[in-house]
Design an enzyme around this catalytic site. Structure first.
Site, PDB file in Angstrom:
ATOM      1  N   SER A  62       0.635  -1.273  -0.196  1.00 51.80           N
ATOM      2  CA  SER A  62       0.017  -0.060   0.104  1.00 51.80           C
ATOM      3  C   SER A  62       0.742   1.116   0.090  1.00 51.80           C
ATOM      4  CB  SER A  62      -0.841   0.206   1.083  1.00 51.80           C
ATOM      5  OG  SER A  62      -2.045  -0.819   0.842  1.00 51.80           O
ATOM      6  N   LYS A  65      -0.074   3.703  -2.464  1.00 54.77           N
ATOM      7  CA  LYS A  65      -1.207   4.874  -2.415  1.00 54.77           C
ATOM      8  C   LYS A  65      -0.478   6.005  -2.493  1.00 54.77           C
ATOM      9  CE  LYS A  65      -4.827   1.962  -0.206  1.00 54.77           C
ATOM     10  NZ  LYS A  65      -4.163   0.816  -0.040  1.00 54.77           N
ATOM     11  N   SER A 118      -5.467   3.982   4.983  1.00 58.17           N
ATOM     12  CA  SER A 118      -5.150   3.111   3.666  1.00 58.17           C
ATOM     13  C   SER A 118      -6.135   2.353   2.920  1.00 58.17           C
ATOM     14  CB  SER A 118      -4.063   1.950   4.196  1.00 58.17           C
ATOM     15  OG  SER A 118      -3.352   1.236   2.911  1.00 58.17           O
ATOM     16  N   LYS A 225       3.662   6.457   4.478  1.00 54.40           N
ATOM     17  CA  LYS A 225       2.619   5.648   4.163  1.00 54.40           C
ATOM     18  C   LYS A 225       3.041   4.179   4.713  1.00 54.40           C
ATOM     19  CE  LYS A 225      -1.414   4.278   2.587  1.00 54.40           C
ATOM     20  NZ  LYS A 225      -1.368   3.207   3.805  1.00 54.40           N
TER      21      LYS A 225
END
Length: 385
Positions: A62, A65, A118, A225
């Site tokens: 993720s 993202k 997320s 992130k």
């Protein structure tokens, strides 16, 4: 008329304000990490301070993202479009901001859902909204990656769920993190432990808490992130700022990512410092054709560069300005540069500006010149000359 450049090379520590970087004594040793791939870089330059398999392609979960949220926020900057959630957007596995069909929310709220909890559903919704389809948006992601200079990255999903050849490297993800943080909206979301997320239909504001523990654990952390899939393992992109220095760290497939990142950032801050260059005094340059014989030029802004601590006192200051200037001149007009060099490479530069308006002096003509001009005009009118 040719103007010669006056170049002055001065090693002048009085004009350089060095910013001390706090670091623990034990960070002088190379960090021992759990991650299969890792890197810490200077955000301003992309310089690698420490790397471990940092250019080895791996799935990045993720942390993908970062790109999806960045594209959403760039689009929202011009028009924060209203997104109506459809049944094609929400059926996606994994982490979620729990969007429901029929809800309406700003595009920027979807970015907030990605960077905090997320949300894979948020990533899917952004992809279909901006790209027309997931595949269309993936093309946008890869074009942006090429623009940024990510040489070993290939996106296949907007969320980071494992698919085909979806991969990046620790170094590329660090470059992406550094680039994304230059976007103010991205920075504001990424750096907060708690974010307010507005919805239009229904008219409400939800509070999401950021899953990035580094925001609580590490002084000066500003994001970025988290990520996890079974194939990719635990992935993390983090960034921190201390005394003008911004570092970005990345781990891919780490067993103990929080501790890995503390070690990486501590190590980075122990090795580099940010130097702030301030021009305290103006420079005097001869002036031709003006009311005065010389004029002052100055550097309005301060500039900075991040470099190895051992190189702080090796910086050369080079002033490039014409040996003289011609009137007229306008206040703020750029007439030269101050460059700061390390080993012959320019690491920072600053414009030299004119301090005030200077008009041209009109030359007085003597009586003989006036008579010559009179008779010249007379003869021309009579067909002479």
């Amino acid at each position: 008329m040719c103007k010669k450049l006056l170049s002055i090379i001065i090693l002048d520590c009085m004009l350089i304000s060095s910013v001390a970087i706090g670091a623990n004594a034990q960070t002088e040793d190379i960090p021992s990490l759990s991650a299969q791939s890792a890197v810490v870089i200077c955000a301003d330059t992309g310089e690698i301070i420490y790397g471990k398999n940092e250019k080895e392609p791996r799935p990045m979960a993720s942390t993908t993202k970062i790109m999806t949220a960045l594209l959403a926020l760039e689009a929202a900057q011009g028009d924060d479009a209203k997104v109506s959630i459809t049944d094609k957007m929400v059926p996606v596995e994994g982490s979620s901001m729990y969007l429901q069909v029929g809800q309406v929310l700003p595009l920027s709220s979807l970015a907030k859902g990605m960077l905090t909890v997320s949300g894979n559903d948020a990533a899917n919704s952004v992809a279909i909204t901006l790209g027309g389809s997931v595949d269309g948006f993936v093309d946008m992601m890869n074009k942006k990656a090429a623009q940024i200079g990510l040489k070993d990255t290939y996106f296949e999903t907007p969320s980071g769920l494992d698919k085909g050849n979806h991969h990046s490297t620790a170094y590329d993800m660090a470059l992406l993190g550094a680039y994304a943080l230059e976007n103010k909206a991205f920075y504001d979301i990424s750096s907060k432990k708690r974010v307010e997320v507005p919805f239009i239909e229904p008219d409400e504001i939800k509070t999401f808490y950021n899953e990035n523990r580094m925001l609580k654990r590490y002084e000066g952390c500003i994001g970025v992130k988290t990520g996890f899939t079974k194939l990719a393992g635990r992935c993390l992109v983090s960034a921190a700022e201390r005394n003008h220095t911004r570092l970005v760290a990345v781990t891919l497939n780490a067993g103990d990512d929080w501790n890995d990142h503390e070690k990486l950032l501590d190590y980075g801050f122990s090795k580099v410092a940010t130097v702030v260059f301030r021009e305290k005094d103006s420079i005097t340059v001869p002036l031709v054709g003006g009311k005065v014989n010389e004029i002052s030029v100055f550097a309005q802004d301060k500039v900075k560069a991040t470099l190895q601590k051992s190189d702080k006192d090796k910086v050369e200051r080079v002033v490039e300005v014409p040996s003289f200037l011609y009137a007229p001149l306008k206040e703020g007009q750029v007439v030269g540069k101050v460059k700061y060099k390390l080993n012959g490479k320019v690491i920072a530069s600053n414009d030299l500006l004119v301090s005030k308006d200077e008009d041209m002096v009109k030359q007085k003509r003597n009586v003989w010149v006036k008579l010559y001009d009179f008779f010249k005009g007379l003869f021309i009118s009579c067909g002479g000359f």
